[in-house]
Design a protein around this motif. Structure first.
Motif, PDB file in Angstrom:
ATOM      1  N   ASN A 193     -31.648  25.581 -32.608  1.00  0.00           N
ATOM      2  CA  ASN A 193     -31.232  24.335 -32.231  1.00  0.00           C
ATOM      3  C   ASN A 193     -31.252  23.963 -31.383  1.00  0.00           C
ATOM      4  O   ASN A 193     -31.407  22.603 -31.607  1.00  0.00           O
ATOM      5  N   ALA A 194     -30.887  24.864 -30.487  1.00  0.00           N
ATOM      6  CA  ALA A 194     -31.948  24.200 -28.799  1.00  0.00           C
ATOM      7  C   ALA A 194     -32.503  22.978 -29.002  1.00  0.00           C
ATOM      8  O   ALA A 194     -32.620  22.512 -28.274  1.00  0.00           O
ATOM      9  N   ASN A 195     -33.802  23.749 -29.351  1.00  0.00           N
ATOM     10  CA  ASN A 195     -35.075  23.225 -29.361  1.00  0.00           C
ATOM     11  C   ASN A 195     -35.079  21.193 -29.961  1.00  0.00           C
ATOM     12  O   ASN A 195     -35.743  20.843 -29.690  1.00  0.00           O
ATOM     13  N   ARG A 196     -33.661  21.458 -31.484  1.00  0.00           N
ATOM     14  CA  ARG A 196     -34.431  20.272 -31.688  1.00  0.00           C
ATOM     15  C   ARG A 196     -33.256  18.998 -30.638  1.00  0.00           C
ATOM     16  O   ARG A 196     -33.853  18.701 -30.581  1.00  0.00           O
ATOM     17  N   PHE A 197     -32.132  19.803 -30.372  1.00  0.00           N
ATOM     18  CA  PHE A 197     -31.396  19.473 -29.118  1.00  0.00           C
ATOM     19  C   PHE A 197     -32.147  18.148 -28.065  1.00  0.00           C
ATOM     20  O   PHE A 197     -32.620  17.422 -28.101  1.00  0.00           O
ATOM     21  N   VAL A 198     -33.206  19.445 -27.670  1.00  0.00           N
ATOM     22  CA  VAL A 198     -33.681  19.206 -26.511  1.00  0.00           C
ATOM     23  C   VAL A 198     -35.306  18.518 -27.156  1.00  0.00           C
ATOM     24  O   VAL A 198     -35.410  16.808 -26.521  1.00  0.00           O
ATOM     25  N   GLU A 255     -23.550  15.637 -26.865  1.00  0.00           N
ATOM     26  CA  GLU A 255     -23.611  16.521 -28.239  1.00  0.00           C
ATOM     27  C   GLU A 255     -24.056  17.901 -27.837  1.00  0.00           C
ATOM     28  O   GLU A 255     -24.775  18.286 -28.885  1.00  0.00           O
ATOM     29  N   GLN A 256     -23.571  18.448 -27.113  1.00  0.00           N
ATOM     30  CA  GLN A 256     -23.833  19.567 -26.066  1.00  0.00           C
ATOM     31  C   GLN A 256     -23.169  20.437 -26.955  1.00  0.00           C
ATOM     32  O   GLN A 256     -23.748  22.367 -27.426  1.00  0.00           O
ATOM     33  N   GLY A 289     -36.894  25.794 -25.442  1.00  0.00           N
ATOM     34  CA  GLY A 289     -35.610  24.696 -24.463  1.00  0.00           C
ATOM     35  C   GLY A 289     -35.895  23.881 -23.602  1.00  0.00           C
ATOM     36  O   GLY A 289     -35.702  23.469 -22.843  1.00  0.00           O
ATOM     37  N   ASN A 346     -22.503  21.015 -29.914  1.00  0.00           N
ATOM     38  CA  ASN A 346     -23.491  21.307 -31.518  1.00  0.00           C
ATOM     39  C   ASN A 346     -24.415  22.185 -31.317  1.00  0.00           C
ATOM     40  O   ASN A 346     -24.608  22.518 -32.589  1.00  0.00           O
ATOM     41  N   VAL A 347     -24.874  22.447 -30.072  1.00  0.00           N
ATOM     42  CA  VAL A 347     -26.512  22.918 -29.946  1.00  0.00           C
ATOM     43  C   VAL A 347     -25.547  24.792 -30.226  1.00  0.00           C
ATOM     44  O   VAL A 347     -26.780  25.560 -30.757  1.00  0.00           O
ATOM     45  N   TYR A 359     -30.356  29.746 -33.449  1.00  0.00           N
ATOM     46  CA  TYR A 359     -29.896  29.181 -32.516  1.00  0.00           C
ATOM     47  C   TYR A 359     -30.776  28.433 -30.947  1.00  0.00           C
ATOM     48  O   TYR A 359     -30.127  26.977 -30.770  1.00  0.00           O
TER      49      TYR A 359
END
Length: 144
Positions: free
Chosen positions: A40-45, A137-138, A97, A140-141, A37
């Motif tokens: 995923n959050a780091n990739r998203f940010v 896109e949030q 994050g 998908n996090v 998780y």
């Protein structure tokens, strides 16, 4: 075996006629899920920071230029002059994050505050587009 039980009768029963036990084949690893998780959050940010940097650069490339002054109009991103500003806009991962988009040019803050040429602040096109993308896109996090 009991048959034809109504809902009311089922609710009053101390023991239900059907029992089910569900066991996981593999033991559940909370640490692994948590680390996925966070990843995923780091990739998203980080993707959002990269997206915002790209949006900022593209907005500078597309900004309308006033032919009389050869500059952009107030309220628009700055026009490209020497490419110093556009080449200095960079995304950076800060911590879990957290990422930032920054520029190290001396005159960048003056362009945003004094001359109203928004390219990184909350008033910029890049920021608004990034917020829209983040909202889309949030969801998908949390997928692990």
């Amino acid at each position: 075996m009991r048959e034809n039980l109504s809902i009311k009768k089922l609710l009053r029963l101390k023991e239900w006629p059907i029992k089910a036990t569900i066991k996981s084949v593999k033991p559940f690893n909370y640490k692994k899920v948590e680390s996925k998780y966070i990843a995923n959050a780091n990739r998203f940010v980080d993707r959002l920071a990269t997206y915002m940097a790209r949006q900022s650069k593209e907005s500078m490339q597309r900004t309308p230029i006033n032919p009389a002054t050869n500059r952009s109009r107030a309220g628009n991103p700055p026009a490209i002059d020497s490419s110093t500003l556009i080449n200095s806009v960079m995304p950076k991962h800060v911590s879990d994050g957290v990422a930032k988009v920054y520029t190290n040019t001396e005159y960048a803050e003056e362009l945003e505050t004094k001359w109203d040429r928004y390219f990184l602040s909350a008033k910029s096109i890049a920021f608004r587009n990034t917020v829209k993308r983040a909202k889309a896109e949030q969801k998908n996090v949390g997928k692990v």
